[in-house]
Write an enzyme that holds these catalytic residues in place. Structure first.
Site, mmCIF file in Angstrom:
data_model
loop_
_atom_site.group_PDB
_atom_site.id
_atom_site.type_symbol
_atom_site.label_atom_id
_atom_site.label_comp_id
_atom_site.label_asym_id
_atom_site.label_seq_id
_atom_site.Cartn_x
_atom_site.Cartn_y
_atom_site.Cartn_z
ATOM 1 N N ASP A 175 0.723 -1.280 -0.014
ATOM 2 C CA ASP A 175 0.077 -0.053 0.093
ATOM 3 C C ASP A 175 0.693 1.216 0.133
ATOM 4 O O ASP A 175 0.683 2.164 -0.662
ATOM 5 C CB ASP A 175 -0.961 0.265 1.360
ATOM 6 C CG ASP A 175 -2.126 -0.755 1.067
ATOM 7 O OD1 ASP A 175 -2.565 -1.068 -0.049
ATOM 8 O OD2 ASP A 175 -2.964 -0.914 2.066
ATOM 9 N N LYS A 208 -6.103 -0.393 -5.250
ATOM 10 C CA LYS A 208 -5.739 0.667 -4.196
ATOM 11 C C LYS A 208 -4.640 0.679 -3.577
ATOM 12 O O LYS A 208 -3.731 -0.271 -3.320
ATOM 13 C CB LYS A 208 -6.957 0.445 -3.186
ATOM 14 C CG LYS A 208 -8.503 0.520 -3.729
ATOM 15 C CD LYS A 208 -9.549 0.755 -2.608
ATOM 16 C CE LYS A 208 -9.783 -0.433 -1.982
ATOM 17 N NZ LYS A 208 -11.130 -0.239 -1.004
ATOM 18 N N LYS A 217 -8.131 4.825 9.084
ATOM 19 C CA LYS A 217 -7.464 3.551 8.148
ATOM 20 C C LYS A 217 -7.481 4.099 6.899
ATOM 21 O O LYS A 217 -8.408 4.341 6.294
ATOM 22 C CB LYS A 217 -7.978 2.178 8.657
ATOM 23 C CG LYS A 217 -7.364 1.138 7.676
ATOM 24 C CD LYS A 217 -7.715 -0.182 8.177
ATOM 25 C CE LYS A 217 -7.047 -1.248 7.418
ATOM 26 N NZ LYS A 217 -5.572 -1.515 7.635
ATOM 27 N N PHE A 235 6.932 -17.871 -0.219
ATOM 28 C CA PHE A 235 7.129 -17.017 0.919
ATOM 29 C C PHE A 235 6.314 -16.975 2.193
ATOM 30 O O PHE A 235 6.609 -16.785 3.359
ATOM 31 C CB PHE A 235 6.780 -15.417 0.460
ATOM 32 C CG PHE A 235 7.738 -14.803 -0.490
ATOM 33 C CD1 PHE A 235 9.021 -14.486 0.136
ATOM 34 C CD2 PHE A 235 7.376 -14.334 -1.732
ATOM 35 C CE1 PHE A 235 9.917 -13.780 -0.750
ATOM 36 C CE2 PHE A 235 8.431 -13.878 -2.638
ATOM 37 C CZ PHE A 235 9.669 -13.705 -2.095
ATOM 38 N N GLU A 250 -9.565 -13.027 4.879
ATOM 39 C CA GLU A 250 -10.063 -12.472 3.715
ATOM 40 C C GLU A 250 -10.532 -13.474 2.403
ATOM 41 O O GLU A 250 -11.544 -13.144 1.861
ATOM 42 C CB GLU A 250 -9.120 -11.611 2.939
ATOM 43 C CG GLU A 250 -8.723 -10.187 3.549
ATOM 44 C CD GLU A 250 -9.657 -9.215 3.529
ATOM 45 O OE1 GLU A 250 -10.524 -9.491 2.454
ATOM 46 O OE2 GLU A 250 -9.661 -7.937 3.906
ATOM 47 N N HIS A 323 -15.996 -5.069 6.122
ATOM 48 C CA HIS A 323 -15.288 -3.792 6.230
ATOM 49 C C HIS A 323 -16.010 -2.640 6.553
ATOM 50 O O HIS A 323 -15.681 -1.412 6.263
ATOM 51 C CB HIS A 323 -14.455 -3.605 4.702
ATOM 52 C CG HIS A 323 -13.385 -4.800 4.557
ATOM 53 N ND1 HIS A 323 -13.785 -5.923 4.119
ATOM 54 C CD2 HIS A 323 -12.258 -4.396 4.584
ATOM 55 C CE1 HIS A 323 -12.511 -6.346 3.868
ATOM 56 N NE2 HIS A 323 -11.707 -5.640 4.121
#
Length: 461
Positions: A175, A208, A217, A235, A250, A323
């Site tokens: 982000d 985004k 946030k 990873f 999520e 959310h």
């Protein structure tokens, strides 16, 4: 007598290096020069009050989401050239004698784990590079960190057309770097390499970017997708178990909103996915590579929802499930809840709201909660008070056109968006949710005797 406004629509064409407008439908004069037509349009309206123009200029983005393996092996050229879509451009780039240059921002924890491999990768591929290792957490997710990156980018003097910035880390890192890249010379290409499960299925696939501001946030940000996201599940094997659960929050969101098959995968293979950290293991025949199936379905369903609405022009979004309350909760109790955990608490409450509305029967509600517990996700937190929920939903109205636009499950793997949930229904759902969670908590405490669990506020009740 007032004259009627006169409207004329123009299309735009370029002859040689000059753009000109011509009336819509009008033929071009004969020209041997190459002519380019734009999808942009200009509408002109002449009235007694003057003249006005309306400009329609479609913005086109193309970005790649690429599944790869062992991305840091020097022989794997994905990190160098995988963002280029045109084969001719790849041929020209690889044939160029110009030295490759890359600016990399990496989360400092990831740098400790993989920094030596990253440096070896660029050295062996004869790349001039600069690595900036930063603490990228919700607490440091700020414009200060963005400006820090931009100072270093300026000092590196990168070519904003041919030298994409590379971000390696979790969702916060992706982000922050995305916002920095979008600001540098108004838009510099960048590449995302997610290193957590949450960023693998969520932050890496959309447009985004943003940072926190005034304890809110992602209050500052924009919509600038990367040129590419490179997904390497290897990873994920290095992150703690709690972080796996965090990402599963999520994934469960997409399962509950639109894919019963994904919900069944999580319900039946959740423990296996946690135990194996989403690594594909030959020999677990009963699981039929649940990790690969789960991540692919999660990404495909997310892209289905994001691609037609990349700039969120339509505020009715199923991906907003979980959310509505979680941003307020997550920032209020920081750092005790991770993002996916806060999302799951939001989803747990909304499951009770759906039940209170008659959208879910008791058995479906319980199946969802059991799945959450199986994924080791919290379904309640003491910080999620009735006052916080009211405040969060009021804040929701401010940035969703005055409507709550509340995504709710209407079954397992199906959902709709509602604007008519009454305060009485919400409060009734809240009371039942708290009552059920307290009952389970008391049973847990009785089972543990005098040795209570250390984090009762966010137990996966």
């Amino acid at each position: 007598m007032a004259q009627e406004p006169r409207q004329t629509d123009f299309q735009l064409v370029r002859v040689k290096s000059t753009w000109s407008r011509i009336k819509k439908g009008e033929a071009l004069s004969n020209s041997e020069d190459e002519i380019t037509h734009s999808e942009a349009k200009i509408g002109e309206c002449i009235s007694e009050g003057g003249i006005s123009w309306i400009i329609e200029a479609p913005i086109y983005f193309c970005y790649k989401v690429v599944e790869t393996y062992n991305i840091l092996e020097p022989s794997n050229i994905t990190l160098l050239w995988g963002h280029i879509t045109d084969p001719q451009q790849i041929e020209l780039a690889t044939a160029s004698k110009r030295k490759l240059r890359r600016f990399i921002v990496i989360d400092e924890v990831v740098d400790k784990l993989y920094g030596s491999k990253v440096r070896q990768y660029f050295k062996e591929n004869n790349v001039q590079y600069k690595i900036l290792a930063l603490p990228t957490t919700e607490e440091t997710k700020s414009m200060d960190l963005v400006l820090n990156i931009l100072h270093e980018v300026q000092n590196f003097s990168l070519d904003r057309r041919t030298e994409p910035i590379i971000a390696i880390g979790g969702g916060v890192c992706l982000d922050i770097v995305g916002l920095a890249a979008s600001l540098y010379r108004r838009r510099t290409p960048y590449i995302r390499v997610p290193t957590t499960l949450l960023s693998y299925v969520d932050a890496s696939v959309g447009a985004k970017n943003g940072v926190n501001f005034l304890q809110c946030k992602n209050k500052l940000g924009g919509y600038t997708p990367p040129v590419a996201s490179f997904l390497d599940r290897s990873f994920i094997q290095s992150i703690p178990r709690r972080h796996i659960s965090n990402g599963l929050g999520e994934i469960l969101k997409m399962a509950l909103m639109k894919h019963k098959g994904l919900f069944d995968l999580l319900k039946n293979h959740g423990k296996h996915l946690l135990d194996t950290k989403f690594q594909s293991c030959n020999g677990f025949a009963d699981h039929r590579d649940a990790a690969l199936q789960t991540t692919r379905i999660a990404i495909e369903t997310m892209l289905e929802e994001l691609a037609p609405n990349l700039w969120e022009d339509d505020l009715d979004r199923l991906v907003d499930f979980g959310h509505l309350i979680s941003p307020e909760l997550e920032m209020r109790v920081l750092p005790s809840l991770m993002h996916g955990e806060a999302v799951n608490i939001d989803m747990a409450f909304m499951t009770y709201v759906a039940h209170a509305r008659g959208l879910l029967d008791a058995q479906e509600k319980e199946q969802i909660l059991q799945c959450m517990r199986g994924l080791e996700l919290p379904v309640w937190h003491s910080g999620c008070s009735w006052a916080l929920i009211q405040r969060a939903l009021q804040e929701r109205l401010k940035h969703s056109g005055g409507q709550p636009r509340m995504p709710l499950p209407t079954g397992l793997g199906v959902a709709d968006i509602f604007n008519d949930t009454s305060e009485e229904t919400l409060e009734r759902a809240y009371k039942l949710w708290v009552k059920d969670c307290q009952t389970v908590l008391e049973e847990e405490l009785q089972a543990q005797g005098d040795d209570p669990a250390p984090h009762l506020n966010c137990l996966p009740l």
